[in-house]
Design an enzyme around this catalytic site. Structure first.
Site, short mmCIF file in Angstrom:
data_model
loop_
_atom_site.label_atom_id
_atom_site.label_comp_id
_atom_site.label_asym_id
_atom_site.label_seq_id
_atom_site.Cartn_x
_atom_site.Cartn_y
_atom_site.Cartn_z
N SER A 182 -5.21 7.06 -1.25
CA SER A 182 -5.67 7.80 -2.34
C SER A 182 -5.53 8.25 -3.03
O SER A 182 -4.06 7.99 -3.46
CB SER A 182 -5.70 9.32 -0.79
OG SER A 182 -5.86 8.67 0.22
N HIS B 292 -8.29 1.95 0.65
CA HIS B 292 -6.72 1.72 0.82
C HIS B 292 -6.03 0.58 0.70
O HIS B 292 -5.08 -0.52 0.80
CB HIS B 292 -7.21 1.24 2.86
CG HIS B 292 -6.93 1.79 3.60
ND1 HIS B 292 -8.55 2.55 3.67
CD2 HIS B 292 -6.66 2.58 4.40
CE1 HIS B 292 -8.58 3.62 4.77
NE2 HIS B 292 -7.13 3.58 4.69
N LYS C 23 -5.27 18.18 9.42
CA LYS C 23 -5.77 19.02 7.74
C LYS C 23 -7.30 18.81 8.18
O LYS C 23 -8.18 19.71 8.37
CB LYS C 23 -5.09 18.61 6.81
CG LYS C 23 -5.54 19.56 5.87
CD LYS C 23 -4.56 19.30 4.44
CE LYS C 23 -5.22 20.40 3.36
NZ LYS C 23 -4.28 19.15 1.77
#
Lengths: 282, 431
Positions: free
Chosen positions: B223, B219, B247
């Site tokens: 990403s 974090h 997802k």
């Protein structure tokens, strides 16, 4: 920068050392391969591909067959092989009533303790008892069997590759070694106290053919007791002893998979809907 | 980490306001996997496996704790209590099959996660720490899985324990005392079984701790993504929730379908039949093989069949096996290409698909095969390539290759154009 460069240089040297060592072993191996005769394997056969009622994702036990298999175990295998993870109470799953199981257990003698003297003794079995071992201990089992301890059969079909087919094939596979085999592999000739069987990995095993002739067991349901029938029935029974929960497992699997399929389709649709806001327009 | 446009957590009612003031756990979750975490909008399904790995860790801990209630870590009864779980414990068979196959699925998703990291160079700055912690997790997983496999006390349990602890015996001078110390005896027995059980129970919680560090480290830069181009503006991102929770939900459904198909219909397919034979120190199995997820590394161990200079063959194999994983720690500093994604690295891509992947496949097959030809020769070639790939080819390729032009931004990669694009900046490298 200098430090980074040195990390990479050291790494390259290390990589070359490992690669050199592996390739050095390769060269030595190739030389050995070229000069030495490789040790051959005895050609043993894969188990026959037989049909079973419990095959496949919808498979079910054939209770009649399991009952016949129990009789074969009782009258043939039990003379030498234990079944230590199976309790008499489990036999109710084969379709026997509580009373029948009680009577079956009571007909067996299991080790017990004399309630008056505390000495070791034998007593009639109870449904909670496990199948007794034919030998008091491993030494006695070895002494009675030319030093080859007969293995426990509870898990036999799970402890061999393609176990159900293997057990059935082995039981009906005893035969004399073919002249061609002996010509090519003289070491395959059975030694004293050994029997030839093409399904056994080294072709010779210490177990004498246990099922030797048709009609060796008299079935209660009138099925003709051929060697093949008895071999298949006891292999089916041992598949049940190895995993009594197998059919329940498969039957539980279907609702789980159907639920998951439904949930996954829903998850896909909600994912599509959520992402439609930011997906590029085609 | 926070991008300036990240949504802020706002407690709505009295309870969440109270919590936010005293212990802002909802805020932590909101910023970690909620709407407060902006994530690149272009992640492919290869970015699902981190969440899946976390899920299977939880599956393993839950099923494992239940199994531990019924299992006894004593060499006299361990095999029998395992069968007791299979036969007499309510749904015990499901717990055990879910645990055994859960280990396999944990490794499957982690291997895919590592594969993703290698192809997209996720290990590169600014994400080195995430990668390093990931390698630590992988090593802990291997130790945990190995010790767990010993617990049923079958033939492969016993002989696997003997072979693996025997590796330490290859260390010069102190090897044998170390092996005896590890086992608590001269061969695996009650002492070894007990300590393996104790550690097998402990290590998953250590893994969970390192996973928290892994996610924390993630974090800080945020990403990575399939283009390898860093986030430039808000239009490059979507909030983690609901976009990636949705997802990941779909990905989890697919994974569970496959997992339960295995658990319910072929639960022993990935195991070895010999482990249904009770451990017997007097009878060596014809082929001692570890579980499938160790095969590539087992092949490297066995590839060194002859002494190399002054190093005995066995010691060389042991060093190589450990080195084959430890070298991953150095990848961020070995690969100095400014471009991350393999999609834009033509030469790297060739070596990856036609070198590394075939070599890993060969090592996998050879590790599960008996130590005979042609498997020994094949594993030696693949082992040589494995070390050359990471330690020689990767550093050189990353220096000499000319990367293909990158998109200006994630937005441009997704939409074909980015309003904020600056002329002439299209071909600039990432970072």
């Amino acid at each position: 920068m200098l430090k980074l460069l040195s990390v990479r240089l050291v790494a390259m040297l290390v990589g070359l050392v490992f690669a050199a060592a592996a390739l050095w072993a390769l060269v030595i191996g190739l030389i050995a391969l070229a000069t030495e005769e490789p040790a051959g394997h005895l050609p043993y056969e894969k188990p026959m591909d037989l049909a079973w009622s419990f095959d496949g994702p919808f498979g079910k036990w054939d209770q009649q067959q399991l009952q016949r298999g129990l009789k074969v175990y009782d009258e043939v295998c039990a003379a030498c092989h234990s079944l230590k993870f199976v309790a008499f109470r489990d036999l109710e799953q084969l379709g026997y009533s509580e009373g029948q199981v009680k009577a079956y257990a009571a007909a067996k003698q299991v080790p017990g303790i004399d309630p008056n003297t505390g000495e070791d003794t034998m007593r009639p079995g109870l449904p909670t008892d496990y199948f007794p071992s034919p030998y008091p201990n491993a030494v006695a089992a070895a002494a009675a069997n030319n030093n080859a301890i007969p293995p426990d059969l509870s898990l036999m079909t799970k402890a061999r590759g393609d176990g159900t087919n293997y057990v059935a094939s082995l039981l009906m596979g005893y035969q004399d070694p073919s002249p061609e085999l002996l010509a090519e592999h003289p070491e395959a000739a059975p030694g004293p106290g050994l029997y030839h069987n093409p399904y056994f990995p080294n072709l010779n095993l210490a177990m004498a053919p246990p099922i030797g002739m048709d009609g060796q067991v008299t079935y209660d349901d009138g099925t003709e007791a051929t060697i093949k029938q008895m071999s298949k029935d006891v292999a089916a029974f041992l598949t049940w002893t190895a995993e009594p929960t197998m059919v329940k497992r498969k039957q539980t699997g279907w609702p789980v998979l159907i639920f998951l399929l439904f949930a996954t389709v829903l998850a896909y649709m909600s994912k599509q809907q959520i992402w439609s806001a930011v997906k590029p327009k085609k | 980490m926070s991008f300036p446009w990240a949504r802020q957590y706002e407690p709505k009612n009295g309870l969440t306001k109270f919590l936010d003031e005293k212990l802002p756990l909802p805020r932590l979750v909101y910023n970690a996997v909620g709407a407060g975490y902006p994530v690149p909008r272009n992640l492919s399904y290869f970015w699902n496996f981190g969440v899946l790995a976390g899920f299977f860790l939880v599956v393993q801990i839950v099923t494992g704790v239940v199994l531990a209630m019924h299992y006894a870590a004593n060499a006299q009864v361990a095999f029998a209590t395992t069968e007791h779980i299979m036969r007499d414990v309510n749904w015990g068979w499901l717990m055990r099959y879910a645990h055994a196959n859960g280990a396999s699925f944990f490794f499957i998703v982690v291997y895919l996660h590592i594969f993703r990291g290698l192809f997209y160079s996720s290990y590169k700055a600014p994400r080195e720490m995430i990668w390093l912690l990931g390698v630590v997790i992988f090593l802990l997983m291997m130790a945990t899985a190995f010790m767990g496999y010993v617990l049923p006390w079958g033939q492969m349990s016993f002989w696997g324990a003997k072979v693996i602890t025997g590796l330490f015996g290859a260390i010069p001078l102190v090897g044998e005392p170390i092996q005896v110390w590890l086992l608590g005896g001269f061969a695996p027995d009650n002492a070894a079984l007990n300590r393996f059980f104790s550690l097998h129970f402990l290590l998953p919680f250590v893994i969970a701790g390192v996973v928290i560090l892994h996610i924390w480290a993630l974090h800080i830069p945020g990403s990575s993504n399939p283009t390898g181009v860093e986030i430039k503006s808000e239009s490059d991102t979507v909030p983690f929730h609901p976009y990636y929770t949705a997802k990941d939900g779909f990905g989890l459904g697919i994974a569970l379908l496959l997992y339960f198909a295995l658990v319910f219909f072929m639960p022993n397919a990935l195991g070895h039949p010999d482990n249904y034979i009770e451990a017997n120190p007097l009878s060596t199995p014809a082929h001692i093989v570890p579980e499938w997820y160790f095969w590539p590394f087992y092949a490297i161990l066995r590839a060194f069949t002859v002494d190399f200079l002054i190093v005995p063959a066995k010691l060389m194999g042991v060093i190589a096996m450990f080195a084959s994983i430890l070298l991953w720690f150095f990848l961020p500093w070995l690969d100095k290409s400014p471009v991350r994604s393999g999609h834009y690295r033509p030469l790297f891509r060739k070596f990856f698909w036609f070198g590394l992947i075939p070599a890993m496949a060969v090592l996998f097959v050879c590790g599960g095969a008996p130590a005979e030809e042609p498997f020994v020769i094949l594993s030696q070639i693949a082992t040589a390539y494995y070390f050359l790939h990471f330690l020689v080819i990767l550093p050189i390729v990353s220096s000499v290759e000319k990367p293909e032009p990158l998109p200006y931004s994630i937005t441009e990669a997704v939409l074909g154009s980015d309003k904020k694009v600056v002329k002439g900046e299209n071909t600039s490298p990432a970072v």
